[in-house]
Design an enzyme around this catalytic site. Sequence first.
Site, mmCIF file in Angstrom:
data_model
loop_
_atom_site.group_PDB
_atom_site.id
_atom_site.type_symbol
_atom_site.label_atom_id
_atom_site.label_comp_id
_atom_site.label_asym_id
_atom_site.label_seq_id
_atom_site.Cartn_x
_atom_site.Cartn_y
_atom_site.Cartn_z
ATOM 1 N NE ARG A 1 55.648 40.804 53.404
ATOM 2 C CZ ARG A 1 55.962 42.001 53.894
ATOM 3 N NH1 ARG A 1 56.629 42.132 55.024
ATOM 4 N NH2 ARG A 1 55.571 43.100 53.258
ATOM 5 C CB SER B 1 67.353 18.782 64.047
ATOM 6 O OG SER B 1 68.555 19.398 64.446
ATOM 7 C CD GLU C 1 52.712 38.156 57.453
ATOM 8 O OE1 GLU C 1 52.904 39.371 57.676
ATOM 9 O OE2 GLU C 1 52.193 37.746 56.401
#
Lengths: 147, 147, 147, 147, 147, 147, 147, 147, 147, 147
Positions: free
Chosen positions: J88, J114, J91
């Site tokens: 997830r 960063s 994704e």
Amino acid sequence: MNREVCTAMVIEAKQEKQITYQHIAQAINRNIVWTTSAILGQNTFDATEAKIICEILDLDATVEKALQIFPEKGVTAIMPPTDPLIYRLYEIVLVYGETIKQVIHEKAGDGIMSAIDFTMDIEKEENPKGDRIKITLDGKFLPYKKW
Amino acid sequence: MNREVCTAMVIEAKQEKQITYQHIAQAINRNIVWTTSAILGQNTFDATEAKIICEILDLDATVEKALQIFPEKGVTAIMPPTDPLIYRLYEIVLVYGETIKQVIHEKAGDGIMSAIDFTMDIEKEENPKGDRIKITLDGKFLPYKKW
Amino acid sequence: MNREVCTAMVIEAKQEKQITYQHIAQAINRNIVWTTSAILGQNTFDATEAKIICEILDLDATVEKALQIFPEKGVTAIMPPTDPLIYRLYEIVLVYGETIKQVIHEKAGDGIMSAIDFTMDIEKEENPKGDRIKITLDGKFLPYKKW
Amino acid sequence: MNREVCTAMVIEAKQEKQITYQHIAQAINRNIVWTTSAILGQNTFDATEAKIICEILDLDATVEKALQIFPEKGVTAIMPPTDPLIYRLYEIVLVYGETIKQVIHEKAGDGIMSAIDFTMDIEKEENPKGDRIKITLDGKFLPYKKW
Amino acid sequence: MNREVCTAMVIEAKQEKQITYQHIAQAINRNIVWTTSAILGQNTFDATEAKIICEILDLDATVEKALQIFPEKGVTAIMPPTDPLIYRLYEIVLVYGETIKQVIHEKAGDGIMSAIDFTMDIEKEENPKGDRIKITLDGKFLPYKKW
Amino acid sequence: MNREVCTAMVIEAKQEKQITYQHIAQAINRNIVWTTSAILGQNTFDATEAKIICEILDLDATVEKALQIFPEKGVTAIMPPTDPLIYRLYEIVLVYGETIKQVIHEKAGDGIMSAIDFTMDIEKEENPKGDRIKITLDGKFLPYKKW
Amino acid sequence: MNREVCTAMVIEAKQEKQITYQHIAQAINRNIVWTTSAILGQNTFDATEAKIICEILDLDATVEKALQIFPEKGVTAIMPPTDPLIYRLYEIVLVYGETIKQVIHEKAGDGIMSAIDFTMDIEKEENPKGDRIKITLDGKFLPYKKW
Amino acid sequence: MNREVCTAMVIEAKQEKQITYQHIAQAINRNIVWTTSAILGQNTFDATEAKIICEILDLDATVEKALQIFPEKGVTAIMPPTDPLIYRLYEIVLVYGETIKQVIHEKAGDGIMSAIDFTMDIEKEENPKGDRIKITLDGKFLPYKKW
Amino acid sequence: MNREVCTAMVIEAKQEKQITYQHIAQAINRNIVWTTSAILGQNTFDATEAKIICEILDLDATVEKALQIFPEKGVTAIMPPTDPLIYRLYEIVLVYGETIKQVIHEKAGDGIMSAIDFTMDIEKEENPKGDRIKITLDGKFLPYKKW
Amino acid sequence: MNREVCTAMVIEAKQEKQITYQHIAQAINRNIVWTTSAILGQNTFDATEAKIICEILDLDATVEKALQIFPEKGVTAIMPPTDPLIYRLYEIVLVYGETIKQVIHEKAGDGIMSAIDFTMDIEKEENPKGDRIKITLDGKFLPYKKW
């Protein structure tokens, strides 16, 4: 106009007018490496720089504007590189990557060399046994933050 | 003894005795970068160097012999690198590879920078705004042969 | 005009006029292998060569200019190759790569055969049991530099 | 004993006894390239050859038997190769593969160079400008069958 | 005209005229499998065959010429195949590849079945339990050469 | 005992006793191709078959039991295959896959050749011009269901 | 007209006319899932179905003909899927694939569930805790053939 | 004990004692699909379930504890699957994934079917034309949140 | 008009009119992150939102309609990302993914953080040592269902 | 002792003693996220931290030493992740990566967030509609250097 079309137009104009990267770099008062990378769509020109470049290459305002877009970096690169010159750089990472990691850690502790707060210089050195190329990478050391 | 086992033994001995790469490099009178790469199995020690290293690290003749094998290079590298330090080097190839190609071609014509007839140096430069790492790549220019 | 368009135009003209690679090679006084590779965009013609080729094939000055661009090499290759002829070459690297490494190391020490300071020749040898193809690769031996 | 274990044992014995591939090749009256490939598990020794090799290297009957297994070829190769020497061969396929295809088709018609009915030779040629490596590939031309 | 455009034109003409592969195969006196493969750009028609095909499909001389180009084979295939029919063939190699290797080695010794000196036939067999497809692969046995 | 260990033990016993696949196939009254595939862990023996095989090869009840496990198919295959014999089969799918699809559709409509309700036969045919290998694939035609 | 262009035209017409897949499915008397898959180029319409669809969407005879081509299946899918909805299905295969294999083998023996002699249904079930989607896969069990 | 070792031990014990997944599922009062997935290390047993399973299979407290670890899911799956049974499920996603997306969107709007708030059932249905397998996937519809 | 063309037109209009994502977000009363994602074709505008956006950017009804299509998500992303900014996010998953899994499991048990019932916020925080970016991911915890 | 073995020993000891990451984090006065990442071999403990951890978990000096090695980061991660929780996160990069790039550029100009000068926090928020997980990423903004 998107950045890819813009890049193609600049390169075509540059070839036609037989103008070097060095010439453009001097006109905008920047290093040839940075200038070349920005022409190739890997860095961003500011308004003044974009204007000068378009004057030199006789390109219009659409190109001038597109040169100031923050680009998607690295999208045109082929990895592993197929071109022998670029592959040799890749091979240096393949063969010496872990070595560089160990030496930086020994010299500076746990952290990395930044590729953003970073400059590069490329020189040809004449040499009777065959000329040499010298590439200098200079990046800020960023220690890993603990929290 | 194959080269991988040999590498693991040298690194373990080095960690246990708290000996730096710099120390070993000085003992064999070589640059720290080359020495580290050879310990990591990317270059070959000659008989004298191997002997000195095994004395320093208190390792036996099997290791000494194995350090002289011509290694399979690059086999332990992960590409794209997962380690952030090594990835930044890969990213430089990704983002600036084509730039380096164009600048070398403009300065020296059609050819490549050798990764074999090649040396590298790594320095830490102290800087009030944050220390910097300077990596210098120095390779012979090889023009493409025509026939 | 970029190099890919240029390549397509040369090949089309060559097919239409039914001119062989051998014919072009002789006209510019080069080996058929090098000439073919340069037509296919893997090597660079100089101004004289480009001019002769465009005269033979009745192509204009834009093509002549584009034939002199330093090309991005290898970008049109498919790896692993799908074409059986090219795959057999790949298979030779797959099956005999390590063998070649060991034999070169045994004969010449730690180093590589250059693919830049390099020539290739291809001959068909008639043979009653079935003709044979003979490919000769000839590259400079580059010993690994120590520093 | 499977072929992988067998290969490792032969190489270890060979290293320990400091015996060259050339020496073994002469003992079984074969070319060094074929002999090396068969030791590395890419070709099959017959019973006589296997026996001679095990005598030279002082290895037992299990190894002798295993040297006669028809091997799974190419399984230990890394593609694209990480070792610079082997990569240069791969690069030759990448850069010159299509060239070789066109030249063979021009010289011999539609067909391939066999990698099975095939021999290879590797020579070092001394040269004042730097020694050279010469690899000769010699394969039967197989025309595509129509039916 | 390159071979890909040519293929598309032949297939479109064939669909429009509702002509079967079998019909074309008979007209040029070849097997349907070979004929289909050559139409799809995996084999080469000779001048006579190309002429007949263009007459049947009412296509011009450019197509006729392009049908005689030695094609780049396999470039349009997707591997692993996404189409269920083609995937089942791939699955047979996946599941039975090693089996085929062992059985051929047991029956004929160390060597391969050629995919060049090779023919294929495809038949539908009516069967009350459901029709069956029979594919026959017939290739020359090529023993590995020793040298 | 899992299926992979079981396979290794059967092959080792088979090699030691110098028993052919053909011999085992006859003992269990099955085709050599199916028998070999089941020994290699791509199909399942029933209790009777497993018992006979273990008697022939002098293996114990744990192996007998493991030979009856429904195997994970295809897990040991390398794709694309590195072994030249298996690669040639893969190449046939690469080069002729779409051809087979078109011919089956033309002969039988929209559907596939099953790789499950499927048999294979492999024969060596002696031939004065060089022996040939004949592989026959025979699978049920499954039309696509509409709903 | 090839199948990809045809698919794009049908979808555009469907969007413009705001016609649902359900509506088209009812008009040709088929399940919405099958109908959608055939519109998306994964199954084949017969002549009658194609005609009705083109009447509903006001498309011409070229589209009608193209809807009857046996399509190349799966070529437009991205694997692993990037779309979250499709990825969840892929994840079910990733996480539960082996589970499904074991349960089918325990219930029905060695064999597979056909994806060809196969139907699928998709329903939305209203539920106060949040609606649910129910997908039913129904395929013929094909036992592995022994021979 | 990590989860992989634990899984191997449970499966070995299950095979030895010839106990079915169905039997274990009933003992812990869960569906056979969920139970099998949890044994295979894709779901987590609670303390009571783990205890019952270890009693049935005569395994000790270390296994009992390890069965309660939250597992790394999907790590042992091969994608694309090589096993034909699992591949057919993958093929359904490949061929029908976009279809399922369109039908769910048409029935329920923009959102997905959850693979977490999700159950699955697998049944064999006897059928004179050949038995069928019925797999039912039942997941919560999750609409995309806007913010 | 498909969604990709629509996205390109919106971005071009936005650049030309020098309108920010923030401005559009405020006009439709949504968060800048969600609004940007929907403009980039990763979420769906409703009819009212689409209308407002087209008024602001002076775009016609075809675009307005296309902005309401449920998009194929993630198809234009490059993974691993080549752009340094996006790569840093990928690197966080690479380096900290397992950490996040362990911490969520320790805090909330076996389950996941939803990426569907999910919001995100991005802020710049001014800081004398260098400004900072703060990204907040907020997703529903979904426990794994047992059945 | 290398870092991988060390990690495995710490995790096993932690499981056996039922000690939470939170408990260890508090003992060394660090955030749970950083502490967990360092235990999993993605960050480095200093001498004091390593000592405290080994006392809590009753581990010896070899582990204590190994916890201070600068680790190879990311090597154990699987990309794309197979575990649903980690997927997830992946994704979110896939679907929202470009969105995050545009929003950061609009708010802060050309540069990156960063991942080294970086902290992360993870909280569970109780919620009657279902608990939520909140992950906060906080990294320094690094503007691209021009030179």
